[in-house]
Design an enzyme around this catalytic site. Structure first.
Site, PDB file in Angstrom:
ATOM      1  N   ASP A  96       0.574   5.830   2.788  1.00  0.00           N
ATOM      2  CA  ASP A  96      -0.126   4.550   2.717  1.00  0.00           C
ATOM      3  C   ASP A  96      -1.442   4.833   1.985  1.00  0.00           C
ATOM      4  OD1 ASP A  96      -1.977   2.506   3.223  1.00  0.00           O
ATOM      5  OD2 ASP A  96      -1.057   1.994   5.142  1.00  0.00           O
ATOM      6  N   LYS A 138       1.658   3.981  19.597  1.00  0.00           N
ATOM      7  CA  LYS A 138       0.830   5.163  19.924  1.00  0.00           C
ATOM      8  C   LYS A 138       1.303   5.920  21.172  1.00  0.00           C
ATOM      9  CE  LYS A 138      -3.340   3.692  17.507  1.00  0.00           C
ATOM     10  NZ  LYS A 138      -2.896   2.402  16.948  1.00  0.00           N
ATOM     11  N   ASP A 190       0.804  -1.228   0.000  1.00  0.00           N
ATOM     12  CA  ASP A 190       0.000   0.000   0.000  1.00  0.00           C
ATOM     13  C   ASP A 190       0.831   1.268   0.000  1.00  0.00           C
ATOM     14  OD1 ASP A 190      -2.197  -1.580   0.184  1.00  0.00           O
ATOM     15  OD2 ASP A 190      -2.537  -1.264   2.331  1.00  0.00           O
TER      16      ASP A 190
END
Lengths: 360, 422
Positions: free
Chosen positions: A218, A162, A110
């Protein structure tokens, strides 16, 4: 040299486009996504590309036979019978990858960027360890998993998923190079390369990063597909401006296939890709859109942030915006307004879609 | 001889017609290219033996009204006068106040028409009906059939099916009474003033008994519907003439687009010269379209159906207009698209902009359906309706204005949806 491209499953995030063709064959800036990657690999000296796929597609196989001929390389399909995550496919393809002692590339299918394969190879050979991850800088690292590494050498300390406080703004770009020895770390079972393999390699001091120069995206979903297109066209502006279309009625970066026809009094751009055989009639305004092969946009329509699928037809005085995606062979009748519509292939639209929704 | 009275109301009325009624008295708002009232006047002037048309209302005399009256007298060769009420006297109170003006010259009958309806106005048929049913000196209401649900928004009439006498009249009932509704068009003779007069006297006596508030007596409005017809029903004096021809109220601005459609359709018979046609070098016309001769329209534009283009309007290349009214001086720039909208005087719409509303047309599958007297808000949300741009509004290029009302003199700088823009 060899490369493994992680193609994976049905590409559901890029529906409705992937209902018509496998994701690697979806056109991005007038070239199938996969060919952007394969051609860059070939330039860097790769002569054997392995596609890790989890479904069978005759269309993909046939297209790969054509590309083998055209590029003079070998393309293999490594087929997973069960989903193996991001690492398992390497184990499955071990026999194809571990034939000599040369390092091989691995990349997510991707990803679009200025692929730095030659530099990556050089960098990898220089540090001499098992693997190198290409990292790219992001503005909001808290949305991603970030990579913490030694600034001078690129040696990775750790990965933080994260992060709530700032530790790094570099993320894994999904482009790697490994020595065949690393294959022994992976079992033939569903495994995440990011969560299960990389942390161990980093701990052992076997994993380095190289920072990507230029853009990265992406493009696995329509919104990002359009953002990636803008970035790609800007990169073309710098590297091959002669491929962009200029002239009266064209604004900014616009890529037009030579077989497309553009009518009078149109304003096209910035950030537009128009595919082969597309007909844009008079008085059309298009910005930040991809119009795919064989589509027609009839006169006086206005399109912003849309993907018009192959052979679709957009009527007169239509307004489409807000990541409206038309699948293959969709007909949008005259004078309609489509706001964030996701239209499945072979549909004929007769009424406006004022709020984002899926048209089955 | 005959006379006609047209009740035009006043500036405090017609608020549902805002923001368009800020600029022009609602009765002068153009419908199918001519002021709403002109359709009434034309219908009255066609009735044989019509000698005078009186407009009654409480607008201050103004230049537009004066100019309209002057032009209409010239065009229809008939006396047309405006009589101004000192206060809103009601549909019955107004004609009662000016009864001497109405009966002067001894008309044997006179029509009363509400200005806020669009209709084929079958006035001659009402006259014949009055003569034929055999009750001299009776009054006639023009009625039409509505569906059961919508009938309750109107005055409802129960008739004797053989004689068409009105047996019962009730204004906006809360339960179903009858599907025959009052069209706001009446045929009276001077006897009506006795009936209004008795109500007037009763109101006066009531008022004397009442303590004056703030030291003055307010004038009691007399309504023909509630005060007179209700009392006259069943007395052998009031009849209903039912028409199958077109009729609609013009309450909201949205209904003006629908009324325009009805009149444009009538032009095939009455004014074919007002309907645009496809000509070499002209714009593409689809369906019924009125274009004022002073409008400047690019031949690549496409107009219709149901479009009215006012004086001095400029329409650029590749413009699309459908189901809309474009008022004088507006400028529609290249490739813009205007659907189900009213574009105010001297407004500008930029290139590739889209101005779109949601039609509020009656259900096309119900022959008796009427336009809904829509409320602006439902459940706290603006009901999707036609888009209205007030006077001198500027819409930038490439934006969309959807289901919105833009008040006059606004320069917008972005898209708007489902909003009132003050």
């Amino acid at each position: 040299m060899k490369a493994l491209i992680l193609v994976g499953g049905y590409g559901t995030r890029l529906r409705p486009l992937t209902l018509s063709v496998p994701k690697p064959l979806v056109d991005f800036c007038n070239k199938p996504i996969l060919l952007h990657q394969v051609e860059a690999l070939v330039k860097a000296g790769v002569d054997h590309v392995v596609l890790a796929v989890s479904y069978m597609s005759e269309l993909l196989e046939r297209e790969m036979r054509v590309q083998e001929q055209r590029l003079g390389i070998r393309i293999s399909l490594s087929h997973e019978t069960e989903p193996l995550g991001t690492a398992g496919p390497l184990a499955l393809a071990r026999e194809l990858l571990d034939v000599d002692n040369e390092p091989f590339f691995v990349l997510n299918s991707d990803v679009i960027c200025d692929f730095p394969f030659k530099d990556l190879m050089q960098f990898h050979r220089n540090h001499g360890q098992e693997g190198t991850i290409v990292v790219t800088r992001v503005e909001e690292p808290s949305k991603y998993g970030v990579v913490v590494f030694e600034a001078d050498t690129g040696r990775i300390h750790r990965f933080v998923e994260k992060p709530q406080v700032f530790v790094s703004n570099k993320i894994n770009s999904g482009i790697y190079i490994f020595n065949p020895s690393m294959l022994s770390r992976i079992q033939l079972r569903p495994t995440s390369i990011e969560k299960e393999i990389f942390p161990v390699m980093a701990e052992e001091g076997q994993l380095y990063t190289m920072e990507l120069q230029g853009f990265w995206m992406d493009i696995g979903q329509p919104k990002d597909f359009l953002t990636g297109m803008c970035m790609y066209l800007q990169s073309l502006r710098q590297q091959a401006p002669e491929r962009l279309h200029t002239g009266p009625g064209f604004l900014g970066n616009v890529l037009v296939d030579p077989t497309a026809q553009i009518g009078d009094n149109c304003t096209i751009g910035p950030n537009v890709t128009i595919g082969a055989g597309v007909v844009v009639e008079d008085g059309v305004r298009i910005k930040r859109c991809t119009v795919m092969k064989g589509a027609r946009v009839r006169s006086h329509s206005w399109l912003e942030s849309c993907i018009v699928g192959w052979s679709s037809s957009v009527g007169q005085w239509v307004r489409m915006e807000n990541v409206t995606v038309l699948g293959e062979d969709v007909i949008v009748n005259d004078e309609l307004y489509l706001n964030g519509a996701n239209v499945l292939p072979h549909k004929s639209i007769n009424e406006s879609v004022p709020e984002p929704r899926i048209i089955m | 001889m005959l006379k006609a009275v047209i009740l035009i109301g006043g500036p405090q009325k017609g608020t549902r017609f805002r923001p368009l009624s800020f600029e022009v008295p609602k009765p002068l708002f153009p419908v199918a290219g001519v002021p709403m009232l002109q359709h009434h006047i034309e219908a009255c002037a066609k009735v044989p033996n019509m000698k005078e048309i009186l407009l009654i209302g409480f607008y201050q005399p103004n230049e537009e009204l004066t100019r309209f009256l002057f032009n209409a007298q010239q065009e229809f060769k008939i006396s047309i006068r405006y009589l101004q009420e000192y206060s809103a006297l009601g549909t019955g109170g107004g004609i009662y106040h000016f009864r001497d003006q109405i009966v002067s010259g001894s008309p044997e009958a006179f029509f009363v028409l509400n200005a806020d309806v669009s209709s084929a106005f079958p006035l001659t048929e009402m006259l014949s009906f009055q003569k034929e049913h055999g009750e001299p000196n009776s009054f006639v209401i023009l009625g039409t059939t509505a569906n059961r649900k919508q009938s309750m928004n109107y005055g409802c009439i129960v008739e004797n099916e053989d004689t068409h006498e009105v047996l019962h009249y009730v204004e906006k009932p809360s339960t179903f009474v009858s599907d025959i509704i009052n069209c706001g068009v009446y045929l009276f003779n001077p006897d009506i003033f006795q009936h209004i007069g008795s109500i007037f006297q009763k109101n006066q006596q009531d008022m004397l008994l009442e303590e004056p508030t703030n030291g003055w007596h307010r004038a009691e409005a007399i309504r023909l519907e509630q005060d007179i017809f209700t009392a006259l029903a069943g007395q052998g004096k009031l009849y209903v003439y039912k028409t199958l021809r077109f009729w609609s109220q013009i309450k909201s601005a949205g209904s003006a687009i629908y009324a325009s459609r009805l009149y444009l359709n009538q032009y095939h018979k009455t004014h074919p010269e007002r309907l645009a046609s496809n000509k070499e070098g002209g714009p593409k016309i689809s369906g019924n379209v009125y274009i004022h001769p002073t409008a400047n329209i690019d031949p690549t534009a496409m107009l219709g159906p149901n479009v009215s283009i006012g004086t001095g309007v400029t329409i650029g290349a590749g413009v699309r207009v459908r189901e809309s009214i474009i008022l004088h001086g507006a400028n529609l720039q290249d490739h813009c698209c205007v659907l189900n909208s009213i574009v105010g005087w001297d407004s500008t719409i930029g290139k590739w902009a889209r101005v779109e509303g949601t039609p509020s047309d009656p259900n096309p599958n119900d022959p008796f359906a009427k336009i809904d007297s829509e409320t602006l808000f439902r459940d706290g949300k603006l009901t999707p309706s036609i888009t209205i741009l007030g006077c001198n509004v500027s819409i930038p290029s490439e934006v969309i204005i959807l289901n919105s009302i833009v008040l006059p003199h606004k320069d917008l700088n972005r898209s708007f949806k489902n909003q009132i823009i003050l």
